[in-house]
Design a protein around this motif. Structure first.
Motif, mmCIF file in Angstrom:
data_model
loop_
_atom_site.group_PDB
_atom_site.id
_atom_site.type_symbol
_atom_site.label_atom_id
_atom_site.label_comp_id
_atom_site.label_asym_id
_atom_site.label_seq_id
_atom_site.Cartn_x
_atom_site.Cartn_y
_atom_site.Cartn_z
ATOM 1 N N THR A 62 0.839 -1.191 0.000
ATOM 2 C CA THR A 62 0.000 0.000 0.000
ATOM 3 C C THR A 62 0.879 1.246 0.000
ATOM 4 O O THR A 62 1.696 1.439 0.903
ATOM 5 N N GLY A 63 0.736 2.051 -1.010
ATOM 6 C CA GLY A 63 1.495 3.293 -1.086
ATOM 7 C C GLY A 63 2.882 3.159 -1.678
ATOM 8 O O GLY A 63 3.631 4.138 -1.731
ATOM 9 N N VAL A 64 3.255 1.961 -2.137
ATOM 10 C CA VAL A 64 4.583 1.790 -2.732
ATOM 11 C C VAL A 64 4.689 2.602 -4.023
ATOM 12 O O VAL A 64 3.703 2.783 -4.741
ATOM 13 N N VAL A 65 5.869 3.142 -4.284
ATOM 14 C CA VAL A 65 6.095 3.998 -5.457
ATOM 15 C C VAL A 65 7.100 3.314 -6.386
ATOM 16 O O VAL A 65 8.189 2.917 -5.949
ATOM 17 N N ASN A 167 -4.110 -0.438 -8.981
ATOM 18 C CA ASN A 167 -3.867 0.545 -7.929
ATOM 19 C C ASN A 167 -4.834 1.717 -8.104
ATOM 20 O O ASN A 167 -4.893 2.331 -9.167
ATOM 21 N N PRO A 168 -5.618 2.068 -7.061
ATOM 22 C CA PRO A 168 -6.637 3.111 -7.216
ATOM 23 C C PRO A 168 -6.092 4.502 -7.503
ATOM 24 O O PRO A 168 -6.854 5.374 -7.927
ATOM 25 N N ILE A 169 -4.789 4.739 -7.294
ATOM 26 C CA ILE A 169 -4.258 6.062 -7.633
ATOM 27 C C ILE A 169 -4.307 6.307 -9.140
ATOM 28 O O ILE A 169 -4.204 7.453 -9.581
ATOM 29 N N HIS A 170 -4.490 5.240 -9.917
ATOM 30 C CA HIS A 170 -4.552 5.368 -11.373
ATOM 31 C C HIS A 170 -5.988 5.370 -11.919
ATOM 32 O O HIS A 170 -6.201 5.748 -13.068
ATOM 33 N N LEU A 178 -6.712 10.004 -1.569
ATOM 34 C CA LEU A 178 -6.294 9.356 -0.325
ATOM 35 C C LEU A 178 -4.776 9.244 -0.239
ATOM 36 O O LEU A 178 -4.215 9.170 0.855
ATOM 37 N N PHE A 179 -4.099 9.221 -1.387
ATOM 38 C CA PHE A 179 -2.639 9.114 -1.403
ATOM 39 C C PHE A 179 -1.976 10.444 -1.787
ATOM 40 O O PHE A 179 -0.808 10.471 -2.168
ATOM 41 N N ILE A 185 -3.388 9.458 -11.639
ATOM 42 C CA ILE A 185 -2.143 9.607 -12.399
ATOM 43 C C ILE A 185 -1.949 8.377 -13.286
ATOM 44 O O ILE A 185 -2.464 7.295 -12.999
ATOM 45 N N ALA A 186 -1.227 8.550 -14.386
ATOM 46 C CA ALA A 186 -0.950 7.445 -15.304
ATOM 47 C C ALA A 186 0.024 6.459 -14.666
ATOM 48 O O ALA A 186 0.893 6.832 -13.872
ATOM 49 N N HIS A 187 -0.126 5.186 -14.999
ATOM 50 C CA HIS A 187 0.837 4.181 -14.577
ATOM 51 C C HIS A 187 2.217 4.512 -15.173
ATOM 52 O O HIS A 187 2.318 4.874 -16.359
ATOM 53 N N GLY A 188 3.247 4.351 -14.377
ATOM 54 C CA GLY A 188 4.588 4.575 -14.900
ATOM 55 C C GLY A 188 4.929 3.647 -16.048
ATOM 56 O O GLY A 188 5.562 4.062 -17.030
ATOM 57 N N MET A 189 4.505 2.382 -15.950
ATOM 58 C CA MET A 189 4.823 1.442 -17.019
ATOM 59 C C MET A 189 4.035 1.725 -18.292
ATOM 60 O O MET A 189 4.470 1.319 -19.385
#
Length: 253
Positions: A62-65, A167-170, A178-179, A185-189
């Motif tokens: 959870t919350g890993v970047v 991941n809900p941030i995407h 929440l984060f 935000i777009a997935h880095g990959m």
């Protein structure tokens, strides 16, 4: 205190051609029988995810970047070939915002390594053990761009669907807030794959593509892609088209 002495493996992973075509469309690749380098990351992602959720893994999921990714293609992989994967973690080390480590994913066919991915993940902590501080000097001017892409909100949900990374941030405004992100935000990959798709006609049979993920790509936004040859190699980057802030820097060697 350290990475677990655990290695996971799965054999005979096959490719669903419809899924590959869907991935190609989402990321901008041509529809061919040759697997994009980043597609093997997707094929092996469930195994890596199982490793990262195993007991004793030192960084909470959870919350890993995801801060960096390096992929080495030993030879092209074609549809119809079955890939054996194994994964393990290594190199746990301090970072100015917490701790980071590398998750290594290796793809083999017939006992021969054909692909290797190294994903560097950061686990944020309120008080870390040190680690070098980054240089806070003024950012350099972004290079002249060769293309601009409008990145729409559906990129988050479309890539989640084809990658299995939900991941809900995407994908969710609430999840992103929440984060600490004002919007998804777009997935880095996805960003890495989109850049690699732009370079696709110029890629050799074997190469290493290395990227560092800088600032997130908010959805929606317009990004500027730049690429410059360096002999037989390439340097490339992704910046905000509005203010020039860096999203990604990378190289093909």
């Amino acid at each position: 205190a350290d990475v677990p002495g655990l290695e996971l493996a799965v054999g005979g992973v096959s490719v669903d051609q419809r899924h590959l075509a869907d991935y190609d469309r989402v990321c901008g690749f041509r529809l061919t029988d040759r697997l994009p380098a980043t597609y093997l990351h997707v094929l092996g992602f469930p195994l890596s995810l199982r490793l990262m959720t195993s007991p004793g893994f030192p960084i909470p999921l959870t919350g890993v970047v995801h801060v960096a990714n390096r992929i080495t293609v030993r030879r092209p992989v074609e549809v119809g070939e079955r890939v054996d994967f194994h994964t393990y973690a290594e190199n746990l080390r301090p970072h100015e915002r917490g701790r980071q480590l590398d998750v290594v994913l290796v793809g083999s066919i017939g006992g021969e390594e054909v692909w290797r991915g190294v994903s560097t993940y950061l686990g944020k902590e309120r008080a870390s053990g040190g680690g070098p501080r980054r240089d806070r000097a003024d950012r350099p001017e972004p290079p002249a761009f060769s293309a601009q892409w409008r990145v729409m909100p559906r990129v988050g949900t479309d890539y989640a669907r084809v990658s299995g990374d939900h991941n809900p941030i995407h994908t969710s405004k609430l999840g992103a807030r929440l984060f600490g992100f004002p919007r998804p935000i777009a997935h880095g990959m996805w960003s890495k794959a989109r850049c690699l798709a732009a370079l696709e006609p110029r890629l050799p049979e074997a190469y290493t593509v290395d990227v560092a993920f800088k600032l997130p790509v908010p959805l929606p936004s317009t990004v500027a892609f730049s690429a410059s040859p360096n002999g037989a190699d390439w340097d490339f980057a992704l910046h905000s088209a509005r203010d020039g802030r860096p999203h990604l820097t990378g190289s093909v060697r």
